[in-house]
Design an enzyme around this catalytic site. Structure first.
Site, mmCIF file in Angstrom:
data_model
loop_
_atom_site.group_PDB
_atom_site.id
_atom_site.type_symbol
_atom_site.label_atom_id
_atom_site.label_comp_id
_atom_site.label_asym_id
_atom_site.label_seq_id
_atom_site.Cartn_x
_atom_site.Cartn_y
_atom_site.Cartn_z
ATOM 1 N N GLY A 159 -1.251 -3.612 5.366
ATOM 2 C CA GLY A 159 0.210 -3.558 5.505
ATOM 3 C C GLY A 159 0.612 -2.257 6.179
ATOM 4 O O GLY A 159 -0.138 -1.704 6.992
ATOM 5 N N ARG A 160 1.786 -1.769 5.818
ATOM 6 C CA ARG A 160 2.299 -0.575 6.506
ATOM 7 C C ARG A 160 1.352 0.612 6.376
ATOM 8 O O ARG A 160 1.054 1.299 7.351
ATOM 9 C CB ARG A 160 3.680 -0.210 5.937
ATOM 10 C CG ARG A 160 4.791 -1.148 6.356
ATOM 11 C CD ARG A 160 6.105 -0.700 5.760
ATOM 12 N NE ARG A 160 6.055 -0.770 4.317
ATOM 13 C CZ ARG A 160 6.672 -1.700 3.587
ATOM 14 N NH1 ARG A 160 7.414 -2.595 4.160
ATOM 15 N NH2 ARG A 160 6.552 -1.707 2.273
ATOM 16 N N SER A 240 -3.550 3.699 -3.889
ATOM 17 C CA SER A 240 -2.557 2.627 -4.056
ATOM 18 C C SER A 240 -1.960 2.709 -5.462
ATOM 19 O O SER A 240 -1.009 3.475 -5.674
ATOM 20 C CB SER A 240 -3.192 1.265 -3.766
ATOM 21 O OG SER A 240 -4.259 0.970 -4.659
ATOM 22 N N ARG A 241 -2.521 1.977 -6.401
ATOM 23 C CA ARG A 241 -2.123 2.074 -7.805
ATOM 24 C C ARG A 241 -3.387 2.064 -8.653
ATOM 25 O O ARG A 241 -4.346 1.337 -8.337
ATOM 26 C CB ARG A 241 -1.227 0.901 -8.215
ATOM 27 C CG ARG A 241 0.214 1.017 -7.737
ATOM 28 C CD ARG A 241 0.965 2.146 -8.456
ATOM 29 N NE ARG A 241 2.352 2.222 -8.076
ATOM 30 C CZ ARG A 241 2.835 2.996 -7.103
ATOM 31 N NH1 ARG A 241 2.028 3.755 -6.387
ATOM 32 N NH2 ARG A 241 4.139 3.021 -6.856
ATOM 33 N N GLU A 270 -2.090 6.930 -16.052
ATOM 34 C CA GLU A 270 -1.582 8.248 -15.662
ATOM 35 C C GLU A 270 -0.692 8.828 -16.752
ATOM 36 O O GLU A 270 0.069 8.075 -17.356
ATOM 37 C CB GLU A 270 -0.798 8.118 -14.342
ATOM 38 C CG GLU A 270 -1.722 7.799 -13.194
ATOM 39 C CD GLU A 270 -0.995 7.584 -11.862
ATOM 40 O OE1 GLU A 270 0.188 7.933 -11.756
ATOM 41 O OE2 GLU A 270 -1.635 7.059 -10.938
ATOM 42 N N HIS A 288 -1.683 11.851 -8.047
ATOM 43 C CA HIS A 288 -0.738 10.912 -7.428
ATOM 44 C C HIS A 288 0.194 11.630 -6.439
ATOM 45 O O HIS A 288 1.409 11.663 -6.626
ATOM 46 C CB HIS A 288 0.077 10.195 -8.527
ATOM 47 C CG HIS A 288 0.654 8.888 -8.066
ATOM 48 N ND1 HIS A 288 0.807 7.803 -8.890
ATOM 49 C CD2 HIS A 288 1.111 8.493 -6.856
ATOM 50 C CE1 HIS A 288 1.353 6.801 -8.225
ATOM 51 N NE2 HIS A 288 1.541 7.197 -6.981
HETATM 52 C C1 GLV Z 1 4.141 6.173 -4.597
HETATM 53 O O1 GLV Z 1 3.160 5.966 -5.228
HETATM 54 C C2 GLV Z 1 5.008 5.156 -4.099
HETATM 55 O O2 GLV Z 1 4.833 3.966 -4.435
HETATM 56 O O3 GLV Z 1 5.930 5.486 -3.342
#
Ligand code: GLV
Length: 327
Positions: A159-160, A240-241, A270, A288
Site C-alpha cells: 500500500g502507501r 506496522s502493528r 506496548e 513505535h
Molecule cells: C502510527 O503507528 C500510525 O498508525 O500512524
C-alpha cells in the site's frame, strides 16, 4: 457556543492552535493516557475527541458516551492505523472516525529502511559495544553484518507505505518481491517489483518487511510456521502493528536461530515487549517511532485537527474512515 473538543494527550502546537481557534478545547497536558473511565467522563461533555493510538476507544466507551451525550460526533485519531478504535460500533452509533493517511508514508518508509540497515549492519550492537570503551582497535572480523545491496526484499502489503519501501529498494539494486490481498500491475511496472504468494515471499526473501494494517486476517500473520519458512540468514522488519507478529513465536525462532534477526518498531503489548527480546543482540528495538519526524508528526496532528473541526460541525471529516454515516 463553540463546540467542545478534548485532546487526549499532548500533540504538536500548530494543531492545538487550530482547534483552539474554532472550539472550546481541553487538553491532557500530563501526556499520560487516560483510563477508560476517565475517557468516558470527559467524552460525556464533548462534541469531539482527538485521540492517540494509545487510547483504546472500544464499543463500551462509544455506547456509554453516545447514550449520555447524543451531541458526541467525532473521534479523530492522530495515526493512520485506527485499530485502537471500534469504528464499526462508531458507525452504528453515527459517530465519525477519522485517521491521518498519506502524510506519514515517506517518513515511515524511511524508518523501515533505518531498521533494516541497522539490523543488517549491526549498528545498535556496535554502538553499545563502542560506549563500553573496551574497543582495542580495528579488526577484520569485527561486527560482520549482512549485505543489503543486491539481496531480495520481501514486502508484505504494498500500500502507501509498502510502496515507499519498494521505491527506496531500487537504490540498493535489490530484487523486490511483494505479497498482498491483490496484485497491483501498475506498481509492478512502476517499481520493478514482483508479485508472489506468501510462502514464496517468506522462502526467498533475505529481508521481510511488514506494511499491513492490523485486521483479524493480519493478526499473527507471522507466526511459528512462517518463521520456519524463512531463511536462516533472513531478517524480519516490523513497522506496522505489533500483533501482526506472534512475538512469542518470534522469540523462539530467534533463540533457535531459525532466522538471523529482527528489527521491531511495534510490539504486541506496548509499551512492553517479550522479556527475552530486551537481552538479545540480534534484534533492534524501537519505541513505535516510525512516523516520528517533527515535520510528519506535525502534519499528522494538523490533519487530525482538520478532521475534528469538520466533525464537530456535523460535516464529514476530510479523512473519515466511515463516510457511510453521512449517507
Ligand atoms: C502510527 O503507528 C500510525 O498508525 O500512524
Amino acid at each position: 457556543m463553540k463546540p467542545k473538543v478534548y485532546v487526549s494527550r499532548v500533540i504538536p502546537k500548530p494543531a492545538l492552535d487550530m482547534i483552539e481557534k474554532e472550539c472550546e478545547m481541553g487538553l491532557n497536558e500530563s501526556d499520560v493516557p487516560h483510563t477508560k473511565s476517565e475517557l468516558i467522563e470527559k467524552m460525556k461533555t464533548l462534541d469531539g475527541l482527538v485521540c492517540l493510538l494509545t487510547d483504546e476507544i472500544d464499543a463500551e466507551i462509544l455506547k456509554t458516551v453516545k447514550d449520555a451525550n447524543p451531541n458526541f460526533k467525532v473521534v479523530s485519531n492522530v495515526a493512520v492505523g485506527y485499530n485502537n478504535i471500534d469504528w464499526k460500533a462508531a458507525t452504528e452509533l453515527g459517530i465519525a472516525v477519522s485517521n491521518t493517511p498519506g502524510v506519514l508514508d515517506d517518513t515511515t518508509g524511511d524508518f523501515a529502511w533505518t531498521l533494516l540497515m541497522a539490523i543488517a549492519r549491526r549498528v545498535v550492537e556496535a554502538d553499545k559495544y563502542f560506549r563500553k570503551k573496551t574497543w582495542k582497535g580495528w579488526g577484520i572480523m569485527q561486527f560482520l553484518g549482512s549485505d543489503v545491496y543486491g539481496k531480495t526484499l520481501g514486502i508484505v502489503g504494498v500500500g502507501r507505505i509498502g510502496s515507499v519501501v519498494a521505491k527506496r529498494a531500487q537504490g540498493f539494486d535489490m530484487k523486490v518481491l511483494y505479497t498482498d490481498v491483490a496484485r497491483f500491475e501498475n506498481l509492478e511496472k512502476e517499481l520493478g517489483i514482483q508479485y508472489v504468494d506468501k510462502e514464496t515471499l517468506l522462502k526467498e526473501s533475505d529481508y521481510v518487511t511488514l506494511h499491513v494494517p492490523l485486521l483479524p486476517d493480519t493478526t499473527h500473520y507471522i507466526g511459528a510456521k512462517e518463521l520456519e519458512m524463512m531463511k536462516e540468514t533472513a531478517y524480519l522488519i516490523n513497522a506496522s502493528r505489533g500483533p501482526v507478529v506472534d512475538e512469542k513465536a518470534l522469540v523462539k525462532a530467534l533463540q533457535e536461530k531459525k532466522i538471523a534477526g529482527a528489527a521491531l518498531d511495534v510490539f504486541e503489548m506496548e509499551p512492553a515487549a517479550e522479556p527475552e527480546l530486551y537481552e538479545m543482540d540480534n534484534v533492534v528495538l524501537a519505541p513505535h517511532i516510525a512516523s516520528a519526524s517533527t515535520e510528519t508528526r506535525t502534519k499528522m496532528a494538523t490533519m487530525a485537527a482538520e478532521n475534528v473541526i469538520a466533525g464537530v460541525k456535523g460535516l464529514k471529516p476530510p479523512n473519515c474512515v466511515n463516510p457511510e454515516i453521512f449517507g
